[in-house]
Design a protein around this motif. Structure first.
Motif, PDB file in Angstrom:
ATOM      1  N   ARG A   1     -12.194  -4.636  -5.738  1.00  0.00           N
ATOM      2  CA  ARG A   1     -12.425  -5.496  -4.399  1.00  0.00           C
ATOM      3  C   ARG A   1     -11.514  -4.955  -3.359  1.00  0.00           C
ATOM      4  NH1 ARG A   1     -11.615 -11.240  -6.416  1.00  0.00           N
ATOM      5  NH2 ARG A   1     -11.597  -9.889  -8.440  1.00  0.00           N
ATOM      6  N   LYS A   2     -10.579  -4.041  -3.477  1.00  0.00           N
ATOM      7  CA  LYS A   2      -9.582  -3.655  -2.705  1.00  0.00           C
ATOM      8  C   LYS A   2     -10.686  -2.407  -1.855  1.00  0.00           C
ATOM      9  CE  LYS A   2      -5.273  -4.305  -3.818  1.00  0.00           C
ATOM     10  NZ  LYS A   2      -3.869  -3.581  -4.323  1.00  0.00           N
ATOM     11  N   MET A   3     -10.304  -1.920  -0.696  1.00  0.00           N
ATOM     12  CA  MET A   3     -10.812  -0.884  -0.053  1.00  0.00           C
ATOM     13  C   MET A   3     -10.054   0.386  -0.647  1.00  0.00           C
ATOM     14  SD  MET A   3     -10.884  -1.438   4.121  1.00  0.00           S
ATOM     15  CE  MET A   3     -11.353  -3.191   4.688  1.00  0.00           C
ATOM     16  N   LEU A   4     -10.848   1.285  -0.683  1.00  0.00           N
ATOM     17  CA  LEU A   4     -10.483   2.612  -1.575  1.00  0.00           C
ATOM     18  C   LEU A   4      -9.135   3.021  -0.890  1.00  0.00           C
ATOM     19  CD1 LEU A   4     -13.220   5.110  -2.034  1.00  0.00           C
ATOM     20  CD2 LEU A   4     -12.173   3.718  -3.557  1.00  0.00           C
TER      21      LEU A   4
ATOM     22  N   ASP B   1     -16.193   6.853   4.382  1.00  0.00           N
ATOM     23  CA  ASP B   1     -15.653   5.802   5.743  1.00  0.00           C
ATOM     24  C   ASP B   1     -14.315   5.221   4.960  1.00  0.00           C
ATOM     25  OD1 ASP B   1     -15.611   3.436   6.988  1.00  0.00           O
ATOM     26  OD2 ASP B   1     -17.657   2.679   6.322  1.00  0.00           O
ATOM     27  N   PRO B   2     -13.571   4.973   6.010  1.00  0.00           N
ATOM     28  CA  PRO B   2     -12.258   4.446   5.773  1.00  0.00           C
ATOM     29  C   PRO B   2     -12.264   3.315   5.373  1.00  0.00           C
ATOM     30  CG  PRO B   2     -12.387   5.408   8.042  1.00  0.00           C
ATOM     31  CD  PRO B   2     -13.767   5.489   7.482  1.00  0.00           C
ATOM     32  N   GLN B   3     -13.438   2.365   5.440  1.00  0.00           N
ATOM     33  CA  GLN B   3     -13.438   1.104   5.077  1.00  0.00           C
ATOM     34  C   GLN B   3     -14.115   0.813   3.653  1.00  0.00           C
ATOM     35  OE1 GLN B   3     -12.751  -1.544   7.206  1.00  0.00           O
ATOM     36  NE2 GLN B   3     -12.226   0.068   8.694  1.00  0.00           N
ATOM     37  N   ALA B   4     -14.414   2.205   3.054  1.00  0.00           N
ATOM     38  CA  ALA B   4     -15.191   2.130   1.869  1.00  0.00           C
ATOM     39  C   ALA B   4     -14.602   1.533   0.735  1.00  0.00           C
ATOM     40  CB  ALA B   4     -15.870   3.688   1.294  1.00  0.00           C
ATOM     41  N   ARG B   5     -15.498   0.650  -0.120  1.00  0.00           N
ATOM     42  CA  ARG B   5     -14.852   0.334  -1.363  1.00  0.00           C
ATOM     43  C   ARG B   5     -15.600   0.936  -2.470  1.00  0.00           C
ATOM     44  NH1 ARG B   5     -12.867  -4.945  -0.130  1.00  0.00           N
ATOM     45  NH2 ARG B   5     -13.732  -5.533   2.068  1.00  0.00           N
ATOM     46  N   ALA B   6     -14.873   1.037  -3.877  1.00  0.00           N
ATOM     47  CA  ALA B   6     -15.239   1.823  -4.707  1.00  0.00           C
ATOM     48  C   ALA B   6     -16.984   1.581  -5.190  1.00  0.00           C
ATOM     49  CB  ALA B   6     -14.749   1.506  -6.240  1.00  0.00           C
TER      50      ALA B   6
END
Ligand code: SAM
Length: 275
Positions: free
Chosen positions: A229-232, A251-256
């Motif tokens: 659930r955290k951002m990468l 994307d800096p906001q990407a999640r796994a």
């Protein structure tokens, strides 16, 4: 005695006084129509080598031998050896039984140096670690046709952004083309497990990522999906965080769960380059 003269599997089990053991993940396929279908889906050529994990009473083994495979089977439960001896008698040059643990087996030795397909109705408790071993280990199967719990099958073929997408999907799809080829209801097994199953066919990609890339992929996916659930940039902080994500063009906001397989491969390359 030929394969066609073998007694029905239920009779063979009764004759040898064999009951399924839970500790070994034993759920047997006693209907030869089902095992023959799995052998067909495995799509090997007659005369080719097949490694089968966990033959148990040998229903799938019979179908593989009927289809012309040369089978090397590895079974952990030695109680099945006397029953399976009838297969050695019925197919003398085509069947080898090894009593041992597939988790620590040397597949190259089982295959006797030949290319080999793996076909198995896997024990549920060790299905995933066995698959990871075959996807990432030094020995490479020609193909794999494997029965898993349906939920595991879905995790193997899951698309990016799907609920089941995770480490298993990334590692399986970075190394193989994978598809579910057959659904098998729980009632098809003796005794029936609690959940339905599915057969997955995996064909290794012509160009498998190098061992270093695969190791990197394992490290990165463990960290990324361990905290999904955290951002990468947070979950990968110890491995390079934002710098790594930028180098991989993500994307800096990407999640796994939003990063596709090629994105994870780029992360692996960026991590290797930074080390
Ligand atoms: N192939 C048989 C069939 O389809 O009826 C049996 C399948 S049953 C789901 C799984 C089999 O794998 C059992 O025979 C079990 O004893 C064997 N097994 C369990 N763990 C194993 C291991 N680590 N290595 C080799 N065989 C194992």
């Amino acid at each position: 005695m030929s394969l066609a003269d073998l007694p029905p599997l239920r009779e063979a089990l009764a004759e040898h006084g064999l009951l399924a053991r839970k500790a070994f993940g034993q759920h047997f396929l006693l209907d030869l129509n089902i095992t023959r279908k799995i052998a067909r889906l495995a799509a090997f050529e007659p005369g080719q080598r097949v490694i089968e994990v966990g033959p148990g009473p040998g229903g799938l083994t019979r179908a593989l031998l009927e289809a012309g495979a040369r089978v090397t089977a590895i079974e952990k439960d030695a109680r099945f050896a006397p029953l399976l001896a009838s297969l050695s008698a019925a197919a003398p040059d085509a069947f080898i039984l090894v009593i041992g643990d597939a988790l620590i087996a040397d597949e190259a030795a089982l295959a006797a140096g030949e290319p080999a397909h793996i076909v198995a109705n896997l024990p549920y408790n060790v299905g995933t670690p066995l698959l990871i071993k075959w996807l990432t280990g030094p020995w490479r199967p020609a193909s794999m046709t494997l029965m898993f719990q349906k939920e595991v099958a879905e995790r193997i073929i899951a698309p990016v952004d799907g609920q089941a997408y995770g480490r298993l999907a990334v590692i399986a799809q970075a190394t193989c083309e994978a598809q579910v080829v057959m659904d098998v209801p729980a009632r098809a097994f003796t005794p029936p497990p609690k959940v339905d199953s599915a057969v997955v066919r995996l064909t290794p990609l012509a160009e498998r990522p190098s061992d270093a890339r695969l190791d990197a992929l394992q490290t990165l996916t463990a960290a990324a999906f361990g905290q999904r659930r955290k951002m990468l940039r947070a979950s990968l902080k110890a491995l390079g965080g934002e710098t790594l994500i930028e180098a991989a063009g993500l994307d800096p906001q990407a999640r796994a769960e939003t990063v596709d397989v090629s994105g994870f491969l780029r992360l692996a390359d960026a991590w290797l380059a930074a080390r």
